[in-house]
Design an enzyme around this catalytic site. Structure first.
Site, PDB file in Angstrom:
ATOM      1  N   HIS A 187       0.682  -1.211   0.075  1.00 23.54           N
ATOM      2  CA  HIS A 187       0.013   0.010   0.177  1.00 23.54           C
ATOM      3  C   HIS A 187       0.762   1.262   0.112  1.00 23.54           C
ATOM      4  CE1 HIS A 187       0.828  -0.095   4.417  1.00 23.54           C
ATOM      5  NE2 HIS A 187       0.603   1.066   4.199  1.00 23.54           N
ATOM      6  N   LEU A 243       3.218   2.851  -5.682  1.00 19.87           N
ATOM      7  CA  LEU A 243       2.733   3.633  -6.523  1.00 19.87           C
ATOM      8  C   LEU A 243       1.123   2.940  -6.785  1.00 19.87           C
ATOM      9  CD1 LEU A 243       2.515   5.806  -9.001  1.00 19.87           C
ATOM     10  CD2 LEU A 243       3.370   4.040 -10.528  1.00 19.87           C
ATOM     11  N   VAL A 244       1.080   1.705  -6.947  1.00 19.79           N
ATOM     12  CA  VAL A 244      -0.273   1.092  -7.400  1.00 19.79           C
ATOM     13  C   VAL A 244      -0.936   0.937  -6.030  1.00 19.79           C
ATOM     14  CG1 VAL A 244      -1.359  -0.959  -8.449  1.00 19.79           C
ATOM     15  CG2 VAL A 244       0.743   0.134  -9.509  1.00 19.79           C
ATOM     16  N   SER A 284       2.284  -8.066 -15.058  1.00 12.12           N
ATOM     17  CA  SER A 284       2.743  -6.870 -15.545  1.00 12.12           C
ATOM     18  C   SER A 284       2.824  -7.271 -17.122  1.00 12.12           C
ATOM     19  CB  SER A 284       4.335  -6.718 -15.008  1.00 12.12           C
ATOM     20  OG  SER A 284       5.044  -6.092 -16.175  1.00 12.12           O
ATOM     21  N   SER A 285       2.823  -6.410 -18.005  1.00 13.35           N
ATOM     22  CA  SER A 285       2.767  -6.655 -19.497  1.00 13.35           C
ATOM     23  C   SER A 285       4.057  -7.006 -19.860  1.00 13.35           C
ATOM     24  CB  SER A 285       2.605  -5.338 -20.392  1.00 13.35           C
ATOM     25  OG  SER A 285       3.582  -4.212 -20.037  1.00 13.35           O
ATOM     26  N   CYS A 286       5.196  -6.987 -18.969  1.00 13.08           N
ATOM     27  CA  CYS A 286       6.620  -7.698 -19.619  1.00 13.08           C
ATOM     28  C   CYS A 286       6.378  -9.210 -19.428  1.00 13.08           C
ATOM     29  CB  CYS A 286       7.721  -7.120 -18.602  1.00 13.08           C
ATOM     30  SG  CYS A 286       7.488  -8.012 -16.921  1.00 13.08           S
ATOM     31  N   TYR A 304      12.521 -10.673 -13.645  1.00 15.49           N
ATOM     32  CA  TYR A 304      11.197 -10.082 -13.066  1.00 15.49           C
ATOM     33  C   TYR A 304      10.060 -10.611 -13.694  1.00 15.49           C
ATOM     34  CZ  TYR A 304       7.825  -6.038 -12.834  1.00 15.49           C
ATOM     35  OH  TYR A 304       6.871  -5.320 -12.446  1.00 15.49           O
ATOM     36  N   LYS A 312       6.860 -12.935 -12.443  1.00 12.60           N
ATOM     37  CA  LYS A 312       5.403 -12.781 -12.572  1.00 12.60           C
ATOM     38  C   LYS A 312       4.531 -13.785 -13.428  1.00 12.60           C
ATOM     39  CE  LYS A 312       5.089  -8.458 -11.185  1.00 12.60           C
ATOM     40  NZ  LYS A 312       4.430  -8.269 -10.083  1.00 12.60           N
ATOM     41  N   PRO A 362      -1.075  -4.976 -15.855  1.00 13.72           N
ATOM     42  CA  PRO A 362      -1.148  -3.704 -16.487  1.00 13.72           C
ATOM     43  C   PRO A 362      -0.134  -3.232 -17.192  1.00 13.72           C
ATOM     44  CG  PRO A 362      -0.535  -4.025 -14.182  1.00 13.72           C
ATOM     45  CD  PRO A 362      -0.562  -5.391 -14.583  1.00 13.72           C
ATOM     46  N   ASN A 408       2.719   0.159 -18.540  1.00 12.31           N
ATOM     47  CA  ASN A 408       3.430   0.770 -17.550  1.00 12.31           C
ATOM     48  C   ASN A 408       2.565   1.865 -16.763  1.00 12.31           C
ATOM     49  OD1 ASN A 408       6.220   0.301 -18.442  1.00 12.31           O
ATOM     50  ND2 ASN A 408       5.020   0.946 -20.695  1.00 12.31           N
ATOM     51  N   HIS A 443      10.754   4.661 -13.196  1.00 12.40           N
ATOM     52  CA  HIS A 443      10.471   4.374 -14.845  1.00 12.40           C
ATOM     53  C   HIS A 443      10.607   5.480 -15.609  1.00 12.40           C
ATOM     54  CE1 HIS A 443       8.686   0.650 -13.121  1.00 12.40           C
ATOM     55  NE2 HIS A 443       8.411   1.173 -11.824  1.00 12.40           N
TER      56      HIS A 443
HETATM   57  N1  NAP Z   1       4.887   0.495 -11.873  1.00 14.48           N
HETATM   58  C1  NAP Z   1       4.672   0.113 -13.081  1.00 14.48           C
HETATM   59  O1  NAP Z   1       4.912   0.818 -14.098  1.00 14.48           O
HETATM   60  C2  NAP Z   1       4.209  -1.347 -13.225  1.00 14.48           C
HETATM   61  C3  NAP Z   1       3.605  -1.720 -14.354  1.00 14.48           C
HETATM   62  C4  NAP Z   1       3.026  -3.109 -14.454  1.00 14.48           C
HETATM   63  C5  NAP Z   1       3.116  -3.802 -13.442  1.00 14.48           C
HETATM   64  N2  NAP Z   1       3.412  -3.239 -12.146  1.00 14.48           N
HETATM   65  C6  NAP Z   1       2.995  -4.025 -10.914  1.00 14.48           C
HETATM   66  O2  NAP Z   1       2.438  -3.577 -10.009  1.00 14.48           O
HETATM   67  C7  NAP Z   1       2.770  -3.778  -8.660  1.00 14.48           C
HETATM   68  C8  NAP Z   1       2.914  -2.666  -7.819  1.00 14.48           C
HETATM   69  O3  NAP Z   1       3.978  -1.599  -8.558  1.00 14.48           O
HETATM   70  P1  NAP Z   1       4.333  -0.289  -8.037  1.00 14.48           P
HETATM   71  O4  NAP Z   1       4.797   0.380  -9.198  1.00 14.48           O
HETATM   72  O5  NAP Z   1       3.313   0.078  -7.196  1.00 14.48           O
HETATM   73  O6  NAP Z   1       5.507  -0.689  -7.224  1.00 14.48           O
HETATM   74  P2  NAP Z   1       6.291   0.048  -6.068  1.00 14.48           P
HETATM   75  O7  NAP Z   1       5.955   1.516  -5.887  1.00 14.48           O
HETATM   76  O8  NAP Z   1       7.688  -0.028  -5.964  1.00 14.48           O
HETATM   77  O9  NAP Z   1       5.597  -0.561  -4.736  1.00 14.48           O
HETATM   78  C9  NAP Z   1       5.852  -1.829  -4.119  1.00 14.48           C
HETATM   79  C10 NAP Z   1       5.350  -2.011  -2.955  1.00 14.48           C
HETATM   80  O10 NAP Z   1       5.500  -3.542  -2.506  1.00 14.48           O
HETATM   81  C11 NAP Z   1       6.190  -3.145  -1.036  1.00 14.48           C
HETATM   82  N3  NAP Z   1       7.324  -4.208  -0.973  1.00 14.48           N
HETATM   83  C12 NAP Z   1       8.047  -4.647  -1.685  1.00 14.48           C
HETATM   84  N4  NAP Z   1       8.986  -5.481  -1.051  1.00 14.48           N
HETATM   85  C13 NAP Z   1       8.374  -5.780   0.247  1.00 14.48           C
HETATM   86  C14 NAP Z   1       8.660  -6.416   1.057  1.00 14.48           C
HETATM   87  N5  NAP Z   1       9.745  -7.665   1.238  1.00 14.48           N
HETATM   88  N6  NAP Z   1       7.936  -6.600   2.050  1.00 14.48           N
HETATM   89  C15 NAP Z   1       6.976  -5.582   2.265  1.00 14.48           C
HETATM   90  N7  NAP Z   1       6.653  -4.779   1.402  1.00 14.48           N
HETATM   91  C16 NAP Z   1       7.369  -4.894   0.138  1.00 14.48           C
HETATM   92  C17 NAP Z   1       7.120  -1.734  -1.194  1.00 14.48           C
HETATM   93  O11 NAP Z   1       7.105  -1.318   0.384  1.00 14.48           O
HETATM   94  P3  NAP Z   1       8.268  -0.063   0.373  1.00 14.48           P
HETATM   95  O12 NAP Z   1       7.557   1.208   0.292  1.00 14.48           O
HETATM   96  O13 NAP Z   1       8.826  -0.292   1.828  1.00 14.48           O
HETATM   97  O14 NAP Z   1       9.348  -0.310  -0.570  1.00 14.48           O
HETATM   98  C18 NAP Z   1       5.664  -1.033  -1.909  1.00 14.48           C
HETATM   99  O15 NAP Z   1       4.784  -0.742  -0.946  1.00 14.48           O
HETATM  100  C19 NAP Z   1       4.028  -4.679  -8.673  1.00 14.48           C
HETATM  101  O16 NAP Z   1       3.487  -6.010  -8.732  1.00 14.48           O
HETATM  102  C20 NAP Z   1       4.329  -4.511 -10.193  1.00 14.48           C
HETATM  103  O17 NAP Z   1       5.061  -5.234 -10.835  1.00 14.48           O
HETATM  104  C21 NAP Z   1       4.057  -2.009 -11.891  1.00 14.48           C
END
Ligand code: NAP
Length: 311
Positions: free
Chosen positions: A12, A15-16, A108-110, A137, A141, A164, A166, A180
């Protein structure tokens, strides 16, 4: 799912996950469970098991992951595969064992083949080799998708996987290691403008094309699918349009007021040449994005200026 359902948002602070948390609160969901990494390290199997046994959430948004751009993916593939496998294995298995009613796995789209036909339909999954710069990565996924499908097959668990495109928006990273492309361009152009630097260098040719979804749109689509999609097959979340990195850089130059030159370092990789999702399945179900891209990046830049102090 009703307004009193117990809902756990893993990740939480990200970003997402952050956007999903804001949306659920705005919509009046009252029983949210959120834990920071300091309170619950999701890589720790025993800690995750006892958290689920104690809290017994009914719904789970699995948004926690190790996420990064092309630079960190290239530098740390071992961390990308190991940490992500641990986090998702722990959450998916504990969700099953503690009787979670429904889980949404953020893919993820990757996961799609590097040379997939465009726009990418869900059925192209596993039909060709992956893009090497983020293979570790992507493999994690893919394992997550298969886990959700396998738990559905063997145990009847209602676990769904969404893919999703990007994501960008307020709450994104703006450090050059983890950001990113949108965040990285904002920081580079903003800093160059502020420090009167005449040129900046960006990775690749600038010709690669990408699609971007605002985090609030992704949150909205995720909630929609949590309520309306109960199938084991993956489903894309995107906006259905893409632009080149060069065009994106032009937009961000304009928004930040940077008037210098952009040098394209063509010795660095572009990543996948194009990545546009086919979103017919999502549109047919009745969901479409609503945030215009220009408006979204302007808002993101305003958020960045208000909230981020660069070192
Ligand atoms: N951003 C994109 O462009 C994108 C695109 C496609 C899919 N996604 C997918 O969407 C999801 C969320 O992405 P996001 O961009 O929101 O990533 P993000 O901003 O890096 O957020 C990741 C979250 O996971 C938490 N986390 C990571 N490792 C952890 C651990 N060991 N224990 C507890 N919490 C942990 C982080 O906590 P901290 O705050 O402590 O780091 C943060 O709350 C991911 O699965 C990603 O693959 C993202």
């Amino acid at each position: 799912m009703n307004k009193n359902s117990k809902i756990y948002i893993a990740g939480h602070t990200g970003l997402v996950g952050g956007a999903i948390s804001r949306l659920l609160k705005k919509e009046g969901y009252k029983n949210l469970v959120e834990k920071t990494r300091a309170e619950l390290n999701l890589e720790n199997e025993l800690a995750v098991q006892s958290f689920f046994e104690k809290e017994k959430p009914e719904y789970v948004f699995l948004c926690a992951a190790k996420v990064g751009g092309i630079i960190s993916n290239s530098k740390k593939p071992a961390e990308f595969i190991l940490n992500n496998l641990k986090i998702q294995n722990n959450i998916i298995d504990s969700s099953y064992k503690s009787g979670v009613k429904k889980l949404l796995f953020m893919g993820s789209s990757c996961i799609y083949p590097r040379m997939a036909q465009q726009p990418i339909k869900e059925e192209y999954f596993m039909t060709g080799p992956l893009e090497p710069t983020n293979e570790a990565y992507a493999v994690a996924k893919i394992a997550g998708i298969n886990m959700c499908q396998s738990y559905r097959k063997q145990y009847g668990s209602n676990f769904i996987s969404v893919m999703p495109t990007n994501v960008y928006g307020p709450g994104d990273y703006f450090d050059l290691e983890r950001s990113h492309v949108v965040g990285a361009l904002i920081v580079k152009c903003h800093t160059a403008k502020k420090e009167n630097i005449k040129e900046i260098t960006l990775w690749g040719t600038g010709n690669a094309k990408r699609e971007y979804i605002h985090c609030d749109d992704l949150a909205d689509a995720s909630l929609f699918l949590m309520k309306n999609y109960d199938d084991g097959e993956i489903i894309n979340i995107g906006v259905g349009e893409d632009i080149s990195i060069k065009e994106l850089a032009k937009k961000i130059k304009k928004i930040t007021g940077f008037e210098g030159k952009i040098i394209w370092d063509t010795t660095k990789p572009d990543g996948m040449p194009r990545k546009l999702l086919n979103v017919d399945k999502l549109h047919t179900l009745g969901w479409k994005h609503s945030i215009d891209f220009d408006r979204g990046i302007r808002e993101t830049y305003e958020w960045f200026k208000k909230n981020i102090t660069l070192k």
